[in-house]
Scaffold this motif. Structure first.
Motif, PDB file in Angstrom:
ATOM      1  N   ASP A   1     -85.310  19.277 -67.942  1.00  0.00           N
ATOM      2  CA  ASP A   1     -85.280  20.507 -67.156  1.00  0.00           C
ATOM      3  C   ASP A   1     -84.197  20.365 -66.100  1.00  0.00           C
ATOM      4  N   TYR A   2     -83.957  21.436 -65.353  1.00  0.00           N
ATOM      5  CA  TYR A   2     -83.027  21.378 -64.235  1.00  0.00           C
ATOM      6  C   TYR A   2     -83.489  20.340 -63.209  1.00  0.00           C
ATOM      7  N   MET A   3     -82.549  19.841 -62.397  1.00  0.00           N
ATOM      8  CA  MET A   3     -82.930  18.933 -61.312  1.00  0.00           C
ATOM      9  C   MET A   3     -83.899  19.634 -60.376  1.00  0.00           C
ATOM     10  N   GLN A   4     -84.962  18.935 -60.030  1.00  0.00           N
ATOM     11  CA  GLN A   4     -85.998  19.495 -59.171  1.00  0.00           C
ATOM     12  C   GLN A   4     -85.855  18.977 -57.742  1.00  0.00           C
ATOM     13  N   PRO A   5     -86.331  19.740 -56.755  1.00  0.00           N
ATOM     14  CA  PRO A   5     -86.253  19.273 -55.363  1.00  0.00           C
ATOM     15  C   PRO A   5     -87.034  17.986 -55.175  1.00  0.00           C
ATOM     16  N   PRO A   6     -86.637  17.160 -54.223  1.00  0.00           N
ATOM     17  CA  PRO A   6     -87.392  15.930 -53.958  1.00  0.00           C
ATOM     18  C   PRO A   6     -88.770  16.243 -53.408  1.00  0.00           C
ATOM     19  N   ILE A   7     -89.681  15.314 -53.650  1.00  0.00           N
ATOM     20  CA  ILE A   7     -91.043  15.445 -53.138  1.00  0.00           C
ATOM     21  C   ILE A   7     -91.418  14.133 -52.457  1.00  0.00           C
ATOM     22  N   GLU A   8     -92.505  14.148 -51.720  1.00  0.00           N
ATOM     23  CA  GLU A   8     -92.967  12.904 -51.119  1.00  0.00           C
ATOM     24  C   GLU A   8     -93.444  11.955 -52.212  1.00  0.00           C
ATOM     25  N   MET A   9     -93.203  10.677 -52.023  1.00  0.00           N
ATOM     26  CA  MET A   9     -93.601   9.681 -53.007  1.00  0.00           C
ATOM     27  C   MET A   9     -95.126   9.599 -53.080  1.00  0.00           C
ATOM     28  N   SER A  10     -95.677  10.022 -54.196  1.00  0.00           N
ATOM     29  CA  SER A  10     -97.125  10.066 -54.378  1.00  0.00           C
ATOM     30  C   SER A  10     -97.598   8.815 -55.118  1.00  0.00           C
ATOM     31  N   PRO A  11     -98.912   8.562 -55.117  1.00  0.00           N
ATOM     32  CA  PRO A  11     -99.433   7.431 -55.905  1.00  0.00           C
ATOM     33  C   PRO A  11     -99.060   7.540 -57.381  1.00  0.00           C
ATOM     34  N   GLU A  12     -99.024   8.780 -57.897  1.00  0.00           N
ATOM     35  CA  GLU A  12     -98.654   8.978 -59.300  1.00  0.00           C
ATOM     36  C   GLU A  12     -97.197   8.571 -59.541  1.00  0.00           C
ATOM     37  N   MET A  13     -96.323   8.916 -58.576  1.00  0.00           N
ATOM     38  CA  MET A  13     -94.918   8.540 -58.707  1.00  0.00           C
ATOM     39  C   MET A  13     -94.741   7.030 -58.624  1.00  0.00           C
ATOM     40  N   ARG A  14     -95.511   6.412 -57.762  1.00  0.00           N
ATOM     41  CA  ARG A  14     -95.411   4.951 -57.646  1.00  0.00           C
ATOM     42  C   ARG A  14     -95.915   4.267 -58.919  1.00  0.00           C
ATOM     43  N   GLU A  15     -96.927   4.838 -59.502  1.00  0.00           N
ATOM     44  CA  GLU A  15     -97.422   4.288 -60.769  1.00  0.00           C
ATOM     45  C   GLU A  15     -96.364   4.441 -61.862  1.00  0.00           C
ATOM     46  N   LEU A  16     -95.667   5.589 -61.826  1.00  0.00           N
ATOM     47  CA  LEU A  16     -94.594   5.836 -62.785  1.00  0.00           C
ATOM     48  C   LEU A  16     -93.493   4.784 -62.647  1.00  0.00           C
ATOM     49  N   GLN A  17     -93.212   4.369 -61.418  1.00  0.00           N
ATOM     50  CA  GLN A  17     -92.188   3.353 -61.174  1.00  0.00           C
ATOM     51  C   GLN A  17     -92.495   2.038 -61.874  1.00  0.00           C
ATOM     52  N   GLN A  18     -93.778   1.789 -62.130  1.00  0.00           N
ATOM     53  CA  GLN A  18     -94.178   0.537 -62.757  1.00  0.00           C
ATOM     54  C   GLN A  18     -94.075   0.584 -64.279  1.00  0.00           C
ATOM     55  N   ASN A  19     -93.808   1.777 -64.821  1.00  0.00           N
ATOM     56  CA  ASN A  19     -93.665   1.913 -66.261  1.00  0.00           C
ATOM     57  C   ASN A  19     -92.480   1.070 -66.750  1.00  0.00           C
ATOM     58  N   GLU A  20     -92.673   0.367 -67.841  1.00  0.00           N
ATOM     59  CA  GLU A  20     -91.645  -0.562 -68.331  1.00  0.00           C
ATOM     60  C   GLU A  20     -90.331   0.139 -68.642  1.00  0.00           C
ATOM     61  N   ALA A  21     -90.409   1.291 -69.285  1.00  0.00           N
ATOM     62  CA  ALA A  21     -89.184   2.027 -69.619  1.00  0.00           C
ATOM     63  C   ALA A  21     -88.466   2.487 -68.357  1.00  0.00           C
ATOM     64  N   PHE A  22     -89.233   2.921 -67.356  1.00  0.00           N
ATOM     65  CA  PHE A  22     -88.652   3.333 -66.086  1.00  0.00           C
ATOM     66  C   PHE A  22     -87.977   2.159 -65.392  1.00  0.00           C
ATOM     67  N   GLN A  23     -88.658   1.056 -65.341  1.00  0.00           N
ATOM     68  CA  GLN A  23     -88.098  -0.115 -64.671  1.00  0.00           C
ATOM     69  C   GLN A  23     -86.802  -0.568 -65.332  1.00  0.00           C
ATOM     70  N   ARG A  24     -86.756  -0.479 -66.649  1.00  0.00           N
ATOM     71  CA  ARG A  24     -85.546  -0.877 -67.366  1.00  0.00           C
ATOM     72  C   ARG A  24     -84.388   0.060 -67.023  1.00  0.00           C
ATOM     73  N   MET A  25     -84.632   1.359 -67.049  1.00  0.00           N
ATOM     74  CA  MET A  25     -83.571   2.326 -66.768  1.00  0.00           C
ATOM     75  C   MET A  25     -83.124   2.278 -65.310  1.00  0.00           C
ATOM     76  N   LEU A  26     -84.009   1.845 -64.427  1.00  0.00           N
ATOM     77  CA  LEU A  26     -83.700   1.815 -62.998  1.00  0.00           C
ATOM     78  C   LEU A  26     -83.327   0.418 -62.501  1.00  0.00           C
ATOM     79  N   THR A  27     -83.010  -0.477 -63.431  1.00  0.00           N
ATOM     80  CA  THR A  27     -82.664  -1.848 -63.045  1.00  0.00           C
ATOM     81  C   THR A  27     -81.560  -1.868 -62.001  1.00  0.00           C
ATOM     82  N   TYR A  28     -80.566  -1.031 -62.203  1.00  0.00           N
ATOM     83  CA  TYR A  28     -79.434  -0.991 -61.279  1.00  0.00           C
ATOM     84  C   TYR A  28     -79.367   0.346 -60.547  1.00  0.00           C
ATOM     85  N   ALA A  29     -80.530   0.796 -60.094  1.00  0.00           N
ATOM     86  CA  ALA A  29     -80.619   1.954 -59.206  1.00  0.00           C
ATOM     87  C   ALA A  29     -80.859   1.413 -57.804  1.00  0.00           C
ATOM     88  N   PHE A  30     -79.862   1.538 -56.948  1.00  0.00           N
ATOM     89  CA  PHE A  30     -79.931   0.994 -55.600  1.00  0.00           C
ATOM     90  C   PHE A  30     -80.301   2.116 -54.636  1.00  0.00           C
TER      91      PHE A  30
END
Length: 331
Positions: A253-282
């Protein structure tokens, strides 16, 4: 250490929700103009197709638009997905650009489709055959840019024009080609980090000097979201996270506005595919991003970093690139 490293921008012309495509292009140009003043070396445009959130499709056209609105920054393709195109047409397009904007145009070449397989088939039905002919297609383009007066097929607008070729890759295949051809090599570690070190080792160890390059030259992609504080950068980064979720779930979808970091978003960060794609996200404050960038440079020994970003608000993106430029110019 960072002062000796060139820094550049990879632009996808990401479309924010509520914005028009024309407005997106205007913001890309504004970013390029700001980057020029901030000391960025080059501004590359990607090639993607059939993606509602990305407007960088007609890459050579956008390069002309950006180059025409800037004065000194190098502008190029990150990259032209060569199996989608005829080598002759690519040489005509970039030869023309090289004449219009002398010593400012780069030609980055990759072999990925830049889209889904159905769209790739629509772009060029014989594309899969062209993938296997990628090295030959690169050589054809080099020939069109050389003194080609004895050939039956010529690209007169390209002959003798200085448009450096860069080989792009996200696996190890292109590392062998770049090394053998003695061409600079750019790795897409900003979204495909898995084979970064293996590919760099292949390139460094097998590099053969050429008329184009005496020694290896490497560029690596990173994502950077810098802000005044770690907390603010984290909040801004939720736009990127939601985009990646769309890619992983095939619900782009189109880029969405930022939101506050929720528990759901933090859980998403722990997803293996996410962690791999964000390895070099500073993501973080100036100090945080500087520390991560220094570590990356030390680990890879690359000559240049090329920075991508997905941020909803244009002002946030300009600020992030300003902070990163400051980082790269500090002692």
């Amino acid at each position: 250490m960072l002062k000796n490293i060139k820094y550049s921008i990879l632009e996808l012309a990401s479309i924010a929700y509520g914005n028009t495509i024309n407005n997106t292009f205007e913001r890309s140009l504004d970013l390029a103009q700001q980057a020029e003043e901030l000391g960025y070396t080059r501004f590359w445009l990607a090639e993607h197709h059939n993606m509602i959130s990305i407007a960088s499709s007609a890459t050579s056209v956008l390069i002309g638009y950006i180059a025409g609105g800037t004065k000194k920054i190098r502008v190029g393709s990150g990259g032209i997905m060569l199996p989608n195109h005829s080598p002759l047409i690519v040489a005509e397009q970039f030869g023309t650009l090289g004449n219009l904007y002398p010593e400012r145009i780069d030609l980055g070449l990759g072999r990925a489709p830049g889209t889904d397989q159905v769209t790739a088939q629509a772009i060029r039905p014989e594309r899969m055959q062209a993938v296997y002919q990628f090295p030959d297609a690169v050589s054809q383009i080099q020939q069109y840019f050389s003194d080609n007066r004895g050939a039956r097929v010529r690209v007169n607008v390209a002959e003798g024009v200085n448009v450096p070729i860069y080989i792009l890759g996200s696996s190890t295949d292109s590392a062998y080609l770049a090394a053998k051809a003695g061409l600079p090599y750019a790795f897409a570690s900003h979204f495909a980090p898995t084979h970064l070190f293996e590919a760099l080792n292949i390139y460094y160890n097998q590099f053969q000097p050429s008329e184009y390059l005496d020694e290896p030259y490497t560029i690596a992609g990173i994502n950077v979201i810098a802000a005044d504080t770690d907390q603010e950068a984290e909040r801004i980064s939720t736009t990127m996270m939601r985009m990646l979720l769309g890619v992983l779930t095939n619900n782009i979808d189109y880029m969405q506005p930022p939101i506050e970091m929720s528990p759901e978003m933090r859980e998403l960060q722990q997803n293996e595919a996410f962690q791999r794609m964000l390895t070099y996200a500073f993501v973080g404050s100036k100090d945080t991003v500087k520390r991560k960038t220094e570590e990356f440079i030390k680990q890879t020994s690359v000559n240049e970093v090329i920075v991508g970003s997905h941020m909803f608000h244009h002002e946030d993106r300009i600020n992030s690139y300003r902070i990163f430029a400051e980082i790269m110019n500090e002692n």
